[in-house]
Design a protein around this motif. Sequence first.
Motif, mmCIF file in Angstrom:
data_model
loop_
_atom_site.group_PDB
_atom_site.id
_atom_site.type_symbol
_atom_site.label_atom_id
_atom_site.label_comp_id
_atom_site.label_asym_id
_atom_site.label_seq_id
_atom_site.Cartn_x
_atom_site.Cartn_y
_atom_site.Cartn_z
ATOM 1 N N LYS A 150 24.367 -49.886 -14.543
ATOM 2 C CA LYS A 150 23.314 -48.886 -14.746
ATOM 3 C C LYS A 150 21.971 -49.407 -14.246
ATOM 4 O O LYS A 150 20.962 -49.308 -14.927
ATOM 5 C CB LYS A 150 23.200 -48.523 -16.226
ATOM 6 N N VAL A 151 21.954 -49.933 -13.043
ATOM 7 C CA VAL A 151 20.719 -50.482 -12.500
ATOM 8 C C VAL A 151 19.909 -49.338 -11.885
ATOM 9 O O VAL A 151 20.422 -48.584 -11.063
ATOM 10 C CB VAL A 151 21.015 -51.547 -11.418
ATOM 11 N N PRO A 152 18.649 -49.197 -12.277
ATOM 12 C CA PRO A 152 17.837 -48.125 -11.695
ATOM 13 C C PRO A 152 17.487 -48.427 -10.242
ATOM 14 O O PRO A 152 17.386 -49.591 -9.843
ATOM 15 C CB PRO A 152 16.583 -48.111 -12.571
ATOM 16 N N SER A 153 17.325 -47.384 -9.460
ATOM 17 C CA SER A 153 16.939 -47.578 -8.067
ATOM 18 C C SER A 153 15.459 -47.920 -7.990
ATOM 19 O O SER A 153 14.699 -47.636 -8.910
ATOM 20 C CB SER A 153 17.234 -46.315 -7.257
ATOM 21 N N PHE A 154 15.056 -48.528 -6.886
ATOM 22 C CA PHE A 154 13.637 -48.762 -6.663
ATOM 23 C C PHE A 154 13.109 -47.670 -5.734
ATOM 24 O O PHE A 154 13.875 -46.863 -5.204
ATOM 25 C CB PHE A 154 13.360 -50.184 -6.151
ATOM 26 N N ASP A 155 11.826 -47.628 -5.534
ATOM 27 C CA ASP A 155 11.162 -46.572 -4.775
ATOM 28 C C ASP A 155 11.726 -46.472 -3.355
ATOM 29 O O ASP A 155 11.799 -47.461 -2.626
ATOM 30 C CB ASP A 155 9.664 -46.870 -4.733
ATOM 31 N N SER A 156 12.092 -45.261 -2.955
ATOM 32 C CA SER A 156 12.659 -45.035 -1.628
ATOM 33 C C SER A 156 11.678 -45.392 -0.518
ATOM 34 O O SER A 156 12.093 -45.821 0.559
ATOM 35 C CB SER A 156 13.115 -43.584 -1.476
ATOM 36 N N GLN A 194 20.350 -50.671 -2.364
ATOM 37 C CA GLN A 194 20.761 -49.316 -2.662
ATOM 38 C C GLN A 194 21.249 -48.654 -1.390
ATOM 39 O O GLN A 194 20.993 -49.137 -0.298
ATOM 40 C CB GLN A 194 19.644 -48.530 -3.340
ATOM 41 N N VAL A 195 21.982 -47.558 -1.557
ATOM 42 C CA VAL A 195 22.671 -46.910 -0.446
ATOM 43 C C VAL A 195 22.117 -45.505 -0.237
ATOM 44 O O VAL A 195 21.940 -44.754 -1.197
ATOM 45 C CB VAL A 195 24.188 -46.826 -0.726
#
Length: 111
Positions: free
Chosen positions: A57-63, A98-99
């Motif tokens: 459940k790792v949050p994404s970082f800013d795109s 991230q993907v």
Amino acid sequence: DFISGNVEKAQVKRAAELRKVLVSLGPFFIKLGQALSIRPDVLSPRAMTELQQLCDKVPSFDSEIAFAYIQNELGIDDISQVFSAITPEPVAAASLGQVYRAVLKNSGETV
């Protein structure tokens, strides 16, 4: 916590706080938390359970940060030079990356 008699409640709270701090510190510390989440000799079962959230459940970082990194790695000024479309948000996120789903501009291939 021992004085107030709230050891068990505090243990869960402290573990949640630790997880949040590790996430805020970035990928290396998330990996550290993941490693600790399987160490019963270091952490209590409650703390291990809390840190195991870092495994799935790792949050994404800013795109914007991710897109800037992609541009830098590809040596381009704008992401549209390579991709005709790219998802604005990641389709998956992990501790070290991230993907995104994108369409290559030159071939139309979805990557």
